[in-house]
Design a protein around this motif. Structure first.
Motif, short mmCIF file in Angstrom:
data_model
loop_
_atom_site.label_atom_id
_atom_site.label_comp_id
_atom_site.label_asym_id
_atom_site.label_seq_id
_atom_site.Cartn_x
_atom_site.Cartn_y
_atom_site.Cartn_z
N ASP A 110 -2.99 -14.65 43.80
CA ASP A 110 -3.28 -15.91 43.11
C ASP A 110 -3.47 -16.96 44.17
N GLY A 111 -4.70 -17.13 44.63
CA GLY A 111 -4.93 -17.98 45.80
C GLY A 111 -4.31 -17.30 47.00
N ALA A 112 -3.49 -18.04 47.72
CA ALA A 112 -2.86 -17.46 48.91
C ALA A 112 -1.56 -16.74 48.55
N GLU A 113 -1.16 -16.91 47.29
CA GLU A 113 0.15 -16.38 46.89
C GLU A 113 -0.01 -14.97 46.32
N LEU A 114 1.04 -14.17 46.49
CA LEU A 114 1.09 -12.85 45.85
C LEU A 114 2.24 -12.83 44.87
N ARG A 115 1.92 -12.60 43.60
CA ARG A 115 2.99 -12.54 42.60
C ARG A 115 3.32 -11.08 42.32
N LYS A 116 4.57 -10.82 42.03
CA LYS A 116 5.04 -9.43 41.91
C LYS A 116 5.41 -9.13 40.47
N LEU A 117 4.98 -7.96 40.01
CA LEU A 117 5.38 -7.48 38.69
C LEU A 117 5.91 -6.07 38.85
N VAL A 118 7.15 -5.87 38.48
CA VAL A 118 7.71 -4.51 38.50
C VAL A 118 7.56 -3.95 37.09
N VAL A 119 6.84 -2.87 36.99
CA VAL A 119 6.55 -2.26 35.68
C VAL A 119 7.41 -1.02 35.52
#
Lengths: 368, 277
Positions: free
Chosen positions: A51-60
């Motif tokens: 997301d732009g320069a950011e990395l968002r984390k989702l643990v599934v």
């Protein structure tokens, strides 16, 4: 709790779709037993969203992840997504036709909806356009932490309005954009030609340049120049022959290069470039685009360079490699006829045959 | 070198040599009006000849248009041959009718180890090699394209049959008419066989046709699970092929009056039993 089934645990199915299924119990079916057994043992996998320069984390944490469709209760879901690759639609287990929930084909081509209906009796199958670049892998750091992790960009899921989808289900999917089929097809047109065409061209150019990831290819000025040229040619063609809003086309085109160049995606060239014969289909992102440009009077100089690059995609692990290796023996016209039923004497066949050598020489010069 | 290279060269020729100068009748063989030779026949033969010479050392070319057209049963059973019909359906080409193709079977020590079929009107080539069938495009063949209830039977036979042969022909026609929608002939065994594997014909019968008129298709039929009953001599082939074992058996029985011995069954090991003429 609502339940969702994802058929096909690749980049779209595993990397992107879970992000819109907040609050759902998720089951995943995939034929890769190493994948399914590995995730089942581990109990989770990770999706990273750029997301732009950011990395968002989702643990599934899927409730069930399996390679045996007999493990699946086809009556137990509120929604299902199919994303296995168009060529694999015909290889799905027949029990997929027993799904009772709304089923969305995310296969990048609306014809796959007709295939699901005719092959499996899924008369209510509908189309979806995940407008997203979802890698089939992840950065080395992400993989070190979780070998099943994936990177995806922050895209948009467009799903076709359907009488099978009630307000309750829509309320559970707030991140989905629901569109009537005409508008969805307009989105798909744009996606096919403004996104998919330059996207795969970038991959083929990247392959010839010795790159591994797409963002590496776009970092090379010669590749970026050609891909920019393809986007311009496509944009001009679409403006001339379609009724799509020009602002919509322009804004969609503007964001494409940014998306392709996203260094957080780790999108392998091998994924984007795979199966060039499918991508060269007469109505598809390369030859379909060529016909669009030629019939609208747009000289497809950069697109021709991309097509030449696709015909030189000799990745040994790709299923189309052996057929492409034989291009010199076939000659361009016979190769197009026997592998794609593009008739000699057609506008596409003549153009590619006349310009292949020059385009190849140009690629050798600029990508060296 | 893969047989796919041969398929590629032949496919190219079909695209590049379509002008009228390549389709005129150059000669008529054996005073048989159906046995014409066009420049396209010669060109395709030369491609096969060149391929054998450069890519298949030790292999001899047995081609309809070649110098070597006859071998003994022992040679055929033990030698190394590429058996080629460069242009099956030449008369159709000369007349501007549909229905023509290229067939080649690689027979080595009595085993068909490979095959090439090119059917340009279908935009398709088929290659059997290393125990695998490869097609140039995805296509439903064999059991996937199971014959329609109204499917006919392709029946190929030569212009001159003996008295026994004519009797057998009548019996074959009786079976065809009783069991199927009727007989079909279109001047090309290659296309007849292709239409069999595409589900348009319920069976294919070849009654004393030449070796190259059908041998190349044997590995394709075997790969697709067809019941294949045959008799190969250096001079001719008798062949019955169908997905239906029963229909195959009935047609084989009908042909029995014209045979010196029973038909053999072609197995997945691709071994060919060669009988004396």
């Amino acid at each position: 709790m609502a339940r969702a089934l994802i058929v096909g645990g690749g980049g779209i199915g595993r990397g992107f779709v879970p992000w819109i299924l907040n609050g759902f119990a998720i089951d995943i079916y995939d034929t890769d037993t190493q994948l399914t057994q590995g995730i089942a043992e581990q109990g989770f996998f990770t999706s990273w969203m750029s997301d732009g320069a950011e990395l968002r984390k989702l643990v599934v944490r899927p409730e069930r992840v399996t390679s045996d469709f007999a493990d699946i209760d086809p009556t137990g879901y509120d929604i299902a997504f199919i994303s296995v690759g168009p060529r694999n639609i015909a290889k799905l287990p027949s029990q997929v036709g027993l799904l009772t929930c709304p089923v969305f084909s995310l296969e990048n081509d609306p014809i796959t909806v007709e295939w699901l209906k005719s092959l499996y009796g899924m008369k209510d199958a509908v189309f979806g356009v995940p407008d997203v670049i979802a890698s089939s892998t992840a950065s080395p750091e992400s993989l070190a932490a979780d070998r099943f992790s994936l990177h995806t960009e922050n895209g948009v899921m467009f799903l076709q309005e359907s009488k099978r989808v009630d307000d309750r289900l829509k309320a559970l999917l707030p991140d989905v954009e629901w569109l009537p089929v005409d508008q969805l097809n307009a989105e798909w047109d744009a996606k096919l030609y403004i996104h998919n065409t330059p996207h795969c061209v970038a991959a083929y150019l990247g392959y010839l340049s010795g790159c591994t990831y797409l963002h590496e290819a776009l970092a090379r000025p010669a590749v970026a120049r050609i891909v920019d040229g393809v986007v311009d040619e496509i944009l001009t063609g679409l403006k001339l022959v379609t009724h799509h809003d020009h602002d919509f086309l322009e804004s969609y085109a503007r964001k494409e290069m940014r998306r392709f160049s996203n260094a957080n995606l780790y999108d392998p060239i091998s994924r984007v470039a795979r199966e060039p014969i499918r991508k060269l289909h007469p109505s598809g992102r390369l030859m379909g685009a060529l016909r669009l440009l030629l019939t609208s009077g747009v000289e497809p100089v950069h697109l021709m360079a991309g097509i030449a690059a696709s015909l030189r995609y000799l990745e040994p692990r790709d299923r189309d490699c052996e057929a492409l290796r034989l291009l010199p023996e076939f000659g361009v016209k016979a190769w197009l006829k026997f592998h794609l039923s593009i008739p000699p004497g057609s506008i596409e066949s003549d153009y590619v045959a006349q310009n292949f050598d020059a385009a190849s020489a140009y690629l050798d010069r600029v990508l060296a | 070198m893969s047989l796919r290279v041969l398929a590629a060269s032949i496919s190219r020729a079909f695209v590049e040599k379509v002008s009228s100068e390549f389709t005129v009748v150059q000669k008529v063989k054996h005073d048989q009006l159906r046995d014409v030779v066009t420049p396209l026949d010669e060109h395709l033969h030369q491609i096969a000849e060149g391929f054998v010479a450069s890519m298949m050392p030790g292999t001899r070319l047995l081609s309809e248009e070649g110098e070597l057209t006859e071998v003994s049963a022992v040679e055929l059973a033990t030698g190394d041959f590429l058996v080629v019909d460069p242009l099956d359906g030449s008369n159709n080409v000369a007349l501007g009718l549909p229905g023509f193709g290229f067939m080649a079977g690689h027979l080595r020590a009595g085993v068909l180890v490979g095959a090439v079929v090119v059917v340009p009107e279908q935009d398709l080539y088929l290659v059997v090699e290393g125990g695998e069938l490869v097609t140039s495009q995805p296509v439903q063949l064999g059991a996937q394209a199971a014959a329609n209830a109204s499917a006919s039977v392709y029946y190929a036979y030569p212009p001159h049959l003996s008295e026994r042969g004519r009797v057998a022909r009548g019996q074959v026609l009786d079976v065809i008419d009783a069991r199927t929608s009727g007989v079909y002939r279109s001047g090309s065994a290659c296309i007849g066989l292709f239409n069999l594997i595409s589900g348009r014909h319920a069976a294919f019968v070849a009654h004393h046709v030449r070796l190259w008129d059908a041998l190349g298709f044997f590995p394709v039929l075997s790969q697709l699970g067809y019941e294949v009953r045959y008799r190969v001599t250096p001079g001719s082939i008798v062949l019955v092929a169908s997905l239906s074992q029963e229909l195959c058996e009935d047609l084989a029985q009908a042909l029995a009056a014209d045979l010196e011995g029973p038909l053999s069954s072609f197995q997945r090991n691709n071994q060919v039993v060669v009988c004396d003429d």
